[in-house]
Design a protein around this motif. Structure first.
Motif, PDB file in Angstrom:
ATOM      1  N   VAL A  37       0.816  -1.209   0.000  1.00  7.90           N
ATOM      2  CA  VAL A  37       0.000   0.000   0.000  1.00  7.90           C
ATOM      3  C   VAL A  37       0.852   1.262   0.000  1.00  7.90           C
ATOM      4  CG1 VAL A  37      -2.035  -1.041   1.042  1.00  7.90           C
ATOM      5  CG2 VAL A  37      -0.223  -0.147   2.529  1.00  7.90           C
ATOM      6  N   LEU A  38       2.137   1.119   0.331  1.00  9.50           N
ATOM      7  CA  LEU A  38       2.981   2.311   0.453  1.00  9.50           C
ATOM      8  C   LEU A  38       4.441   1.922   0.279  1.00  9.50           C
ATOM      9  CD1 LEU A  38       2.983   5.370   1.280  1.00  9.50           C
ATOM     10  CD2 LEU A  38       3.364   4.598   3.631  1.00  9.50           C
ATOM     11  N   VAL A  39       5.181   2.750  -0.450  1.00  7.81           N
ATOM     12  CA  VAL A  39       6.641   2.574  -0.535  1.00  7.81           C
ATOM     13  C   VAL A  39       7.290   3.829   0.054  1.00  7.81           C
ATOM     14  CG1 VAL A  39       8.619   2.330  -2.088  1.00  7.81           C
ATOM     15  CG2 VAL A  39       6.551   0.974  -2.478  1.00  7.81           C
ATOM     16  N   VAL A  40       8.170   3.600   1.006  1.00  2.81           N
ATOM     17  CA  VAL A  40       8.823   4.703   1.726  1.00  2.81           C
ATOM     18  C   VAL A  40      10.303   4.707   1.359  1.00  2.81           C
ATOM     19  CG1 VAL A  40       9.368   5.637   4.018  1.00  2.81           C
ATOM     20  CG2 VAL A  40       7.212   4.406   3.656  1.00  2.81           C
ATOM     21  N   SER A  41      10.855   5.893   1.194  1.00  4.48           N
ATOM     22  CA  SER A  41      12.292   5.993   0.962  1.00  4.48           C
ATOM     23  C   SER A  41      12.859   7.201   1.679  1.00  4.48           C
ATOM     24  CB  SER A  41      12.601   6.104  -0.536  1.00  4.48           C
ATOM     25  OG  SER A  41      14.008   6.169  -0.716  1.00  4.48           O
ATOM     26  N   ASN A  42      14.092   7.082   2.125  1.00  3.34           N
ATOM     27  CA  ASN A  42      14.808   8.235   2.670  1.00  3.34           C
ATOM     28  C   ASN A  42      15.426   9.059   1.541  1.00  3.34           C
ATOM     29  OD1 ASN A  42      16.534   5.912   2.258  1.00  3.34           O
ATOM     30  ND2 ASN A  42      18.188   7.125   3.126  1.00  3.34           N
ATOM     31  N   ARG A  43      15.391   8.517   0.320  1.00  2.00           N
ATOM     32  CA  ARG A  43      16.009   9.215  -0.813  1.00  2.00           C
ATOM     33  C   ARG A  43      14.980   9.473  -1.895  1.00  2.00           C
ATOM     34  NH1 ARG A  43      21.902   7.400  -2.307  1.00  2.00           N
ATOM     35  NH2 ARG A  43      21.223   8.818  -3.942  1.00  2.00           N
ATOM     36  N   ARG A  44      14.889  10.758  -2.221  1.00  2.00           N
ATOM     37  CA  ARG A  44      13.949  11.178  -3.253  1.00  2.00           C
ATOM     38  C   ARG A  44      14.266  10.528  -4.607  1.00  2.00           C
ATOM     39  NH1 ARG A  44      10.740  15.146  -2.311  1.00  2.00           N
ATOM     40  NH2 ARG A  44      11.873  15.767  -0.435  1.00  2.00           N
ATOM     41  N   ASP A  45      15.558  10.250  -4.853  1.00  7.32           N
ATOM     42  CA  ASP A  45      15.975   9.753  -6.167  1.00  7.32           C
ATOM     43  C   ASP A  45      16.076   8.224  -6.222  1.00  7.32           C
ATOM     44  OD1 ASP A  45      18.133   9.402  -4.532  1.00  7.32           O
ATOM     45  OD2 ASP A  45      19.606  10.314  -5.882  1.00  7.32           O
ATOM     46  N   ALA A  46      15.596   7.539  -5.212  1.00 10.27           N
ATOM     47  CA  ALA A  46      15.681   6.067  -5.232  1.00 10.27           C
ATOM     48  C   ALA A  46      14.843   5.525  -6.400  1.00 10.27           C
ATOM     49  CB  ALA A  46      15.167   5.499  -3.908  1.00 10.27           C
ATOM     50  N   TYR A  47      15.447   4.653  -7.181  1.00  8.87           N
ATOM     51  CA  TYR A  47      14.722   4.112  -8.327  1.00  8.87           C
ATOM     52  C   TYR A  47      13.491   3.315  -7.880  1.00  8.87           C
ATOM     53  CZ  TYR A  47      13.664   1.725 -12.668  1.00  8.87           C
ATOM     54  OH  TYR A  47      13.006   1.251 -13.771  1.00  8.87           O
ATOM     55  N   GLY A  48      13.573   2.760  -6.697  1.00  9.60           N
ATOM     56  CA  GLY A  48      12.421   2.035  -6.143  1.00  9.60           C
ATOM     57  C   GLY A  48      11.159   2.891  -6.113  1.00  9.60           C
ATOM     58  N   LEU A  49      11.299   4.189  -5.914  1.00 14.51           N
ATOM     59  CA  LEU A  49      10.120   5.073  -5.901  1.00 14.51           C
ATOM     60  C   LEU A  49       9.487   5.129  -7.283  1.00 14.51           C
ATOM     61  CD1 LEU A  49      11.248   8.078  -3.655  1.00 14.51           C
ATOM     62  CD2 LEU A  49       9.757   6.155  -3.048  1.00 14.51           C
ATOM     63  N   GLN A  50      10.323   5.104  -8.309  1.00 11.26           N
ATOM     64  CA  GLN A  50       9.776   5.102  -9.680  1.00 11.26           C
ATOM     65  C   GLN A  50       9.045   3.794  -9.963  1.00 11.26           C
ATOM     66  OE1 GLN A  50      12.252   6.298 -12.987  1.00 11.26           O
ATOM     67  NE2 GLN A  50      13.579   7.455 -11.591  1.00 11.26           N
ATOM     68  N   ARG A  51       9.630   2.703  -9.490  1.00 14.32           N
ATOM     69  CA  ARG A  51       8.939   1.412  -9.675  1.00 14.32           C
ATOM     70  C   ARG A  51       7.557   1.483  -9.028  1.00 14.32           C
ATOM     71  NH1 ARG A  51      12.711  -3.054 -10.762  1.00 14.32           N
ATOM     72  NH2 ARG A  51      14.812  -2.516 -10.109  1.00 14.32           N
ATOM     73  N   ALA A  52       7.518   2.033  -7.809  1.00 14.18           N
ATOM     74  CA  ALA A  52       6.242   2.125  -7.088  1.00 14.18           C
ATOM     75  C   ALA A  52       5.251   2.958  -7.888  1.00 14.18           C
ATOM     76  CB  ALA A  52       6.467   2.729  -5.710  1.00 14.18           C
ATOM     77  N   ALA A  53       5.695   4.107  -8.331  1.00 13.66           N
ATOM     78  CA  ALA A  53       4.800   4.997  -9.077  1.00 13.66           C
ATOM     79  C   ALA A  53       4.272   4.292 -10.323  1.00 13.66           C
ATOM     80  CB  ALA A  53       5.526   6.281  -9.438  1.00 13.66           C
ATOM     81  N   GLY A  54       5.142   3.536 -10.976  1.00 16.09           N
ATOM     82  CA  GLY A  54       4.749   2.791 -12.175  1.00 16.09           C
ATOM     83  C   GLY A  54       3.699   1.735 -11.885  1.00 16.09           C
ATOM     84  N   GLU A  55       3.630   1.316 -10.631  1.00 23.74           N
ATOM     85  CA  GLU A  55       2.647   0.299 -10.230  1.00 23.74           C
ATOM     86  C   GLU A  55       1.456   0.942  -9.515  1.00 23.74           C
ATOM     87  OE1 GLU A  55       2.960  -2.998 -10.759  1.00 23.74           O
ATOM     88  OE2 GLU A  55       5.049  -3.146 -11.400  1.00 23.74           O
ATOM     89  N   ASN A  56       1.398   2.262  -9.556  1.00 24.11           N
ATOM     90  CA  ASN A  56       0.331   2.992  -8.853  1.00 24.11           C
ATOM     91  C   ASN A  56       0.311   2.747  -7.348  1.00 24.11           C
ATOM     92  OD1 ASN A  56      -0.793   4.420 -11.031  1.00 24.11           O
ATOM     93  ND2 ASN A  56      -1.683   2.477 -11.750  1.00 24.11           N
ATOM     94  N   ILE A  57       1.485   2.627  -6.790  1.00 19.47           N
ATOM     95  CA  ILE A  57       1.583   2.494  -5.328  1.00 19.47           C
ATOM     96  C   ILE A  57       2.030   3.852  -4.782  1.00 19.47           C
ATOM     97  CG2 ILE A  57       2.766   1.323  -3.418  1.00 19.47           C
ATOM     98  CD1 ILE A  57       3.242  -1.051  -5.375  1.00 19.47           C
ATOM     99  N   ASP A  58       1.352   4.296  -3.732  1.00 24.00           N
ATOM    100  CA  ASP A  58       1.704   5.593  -3.144  1.00 24.00           C
ATOM    101  C   ASP A  58       3.113   5.554  -2.563  1.00 24.00           C
ATOM    102  OD1 ASP A  58      -0.748   6.481  -3.853  1.00 24.00           O
ATOM    103  OD2 ASP A  58      -1.532   6.715  -1.813  1.00 24.00           O
ATOM    104  N   THR A  59       3.756   6.706  -2.561  1.00 27.16           N
ATOM    105  CA  THR A  59       5.125   6.788  -2.048  1.00 27.16           C
ATOM    106  C   THR A  59       5.216   7.887  -0.992  1.00 27.16           C
ATOM    107  OG1 THR A  59       5.786   8.328  -3.789  1.00 27.16           O
ATOM    108  CG2 THR A  59       6.143   5.988  -4.212  1.00 27.16           C
ATOM    109  N   PHE A  60       6.224   7.755  -0.162  1.00 22.53           N
ATOM    110  CA  PHE A  60       6.464   8.751   0.889  1.00 22.53           C
ATOM    111  C   PHE A  60       7.968   8.900   1.051  1.00 22.53           C
ATOM    112  CE2 PHE A  60       6.662   9.470   5.712  1.00 22.53           C
ATOM    113  CZ  PHE A  60       6.454  10.838   5.598  1.00 22.53           C
TER     114      PHE A  60
END
Ligand code: GRF
Length: 205
Positions: A37-60
């Protein structure tokens, strides 16, 4: 969570997020009865955040410096997890300690994956290529993957499962990392599923 069919999971990443991807794929394949339901990162540029966005998962993006005190930061993170009714947390290449408030609130419901056979080659500063370099320098013939519960100390909580992976004579940190990572992608969802299903006997780990 018992009135819901699927457990709500938050995944924490600092980098590529290939383990996040493996967890997402496992939910789609029905191997993992959870919803990320949520992907959290301490880094704005983490590629994992892009993966999440691509899967329509909210990020923080969680930056402790944004808050006045560590306690405020911990509370803000807890509030965010609460807003998503998060039941379990999976750390997947997250390079920070979780706030104490979060560890307390989710005790025995937070897992981490580590690319070596803990308790060897763990602890602060033992991540990424440092782990594999240390294994190769030791001359060990085996490395592996550990999935463990998270407590207040880096790489310290109760180990739920390990897989051994051979070290080859001509390995470089990169070739060893790649071999280990393939096993990470297979084991992580399986262990999380077992944890969610209550299949581990957990005392005080
Ligand atoms: C993995 O090797 C994991 O064991 C370690 O950090 C790495 C993360 O890789 N904790 P990725 O971001 O999941 O690709």
């Amino acid at each position: 969570m018992h009135d819901r069919k699927l457990a709500n999971v938050a995944v924490f990443v600092s980098g590529s997020g290939s383990n996040l991807q493996a967890l997402i794929d496992a939910t789609k394949a029905g191997i993992l009865s959870a919803k990320i339901v949520l992907v959290v990162s301490n880094r704005r540029d983490a590629y994992g955040l892009q993966r999440a966005a691509g899967e329509n998962i909210d990020t923080f993006v969680f930056k402790t410096k944004k808050y006045d005190t560590p306690e405020d930061a911990g509370q803000a993170l807890l509030d965010r997890l609460g807003a998503y009714q998060v039941d379990y947390i999976a750390l997947a290449g997250y390079l920070r300690l979780l706030p104490a408030e979060v560890v307390r609130a989710y005790r025995h419901r937070i897992v981490n994956i580590h690319p070596a056979l803990l308790p060897e080659y763990g602890g602060k500063g033992m991540y990424g290529h440092f782990v594999h370099e240390a294994v190769l320098a030791s001359g060990d013939k085996e490395s592996g993957v550990s999935v463990h519960l998270v407590d207040e100390i880096y790489d310290h909580g109760h180990v739920l499962e390990q897989v051994k992976v051979p070290v080859m004579p001509d390995d470089t940190p990169e070739t060893l990392a790649a071999r280990v990572l393939k096993h990470e992608h297979k084991i992580y969802a399986r262990v999380l599923e077992k944890l969610i299903k209550g299949e581990y006997e957990i005392n005080n780990g």
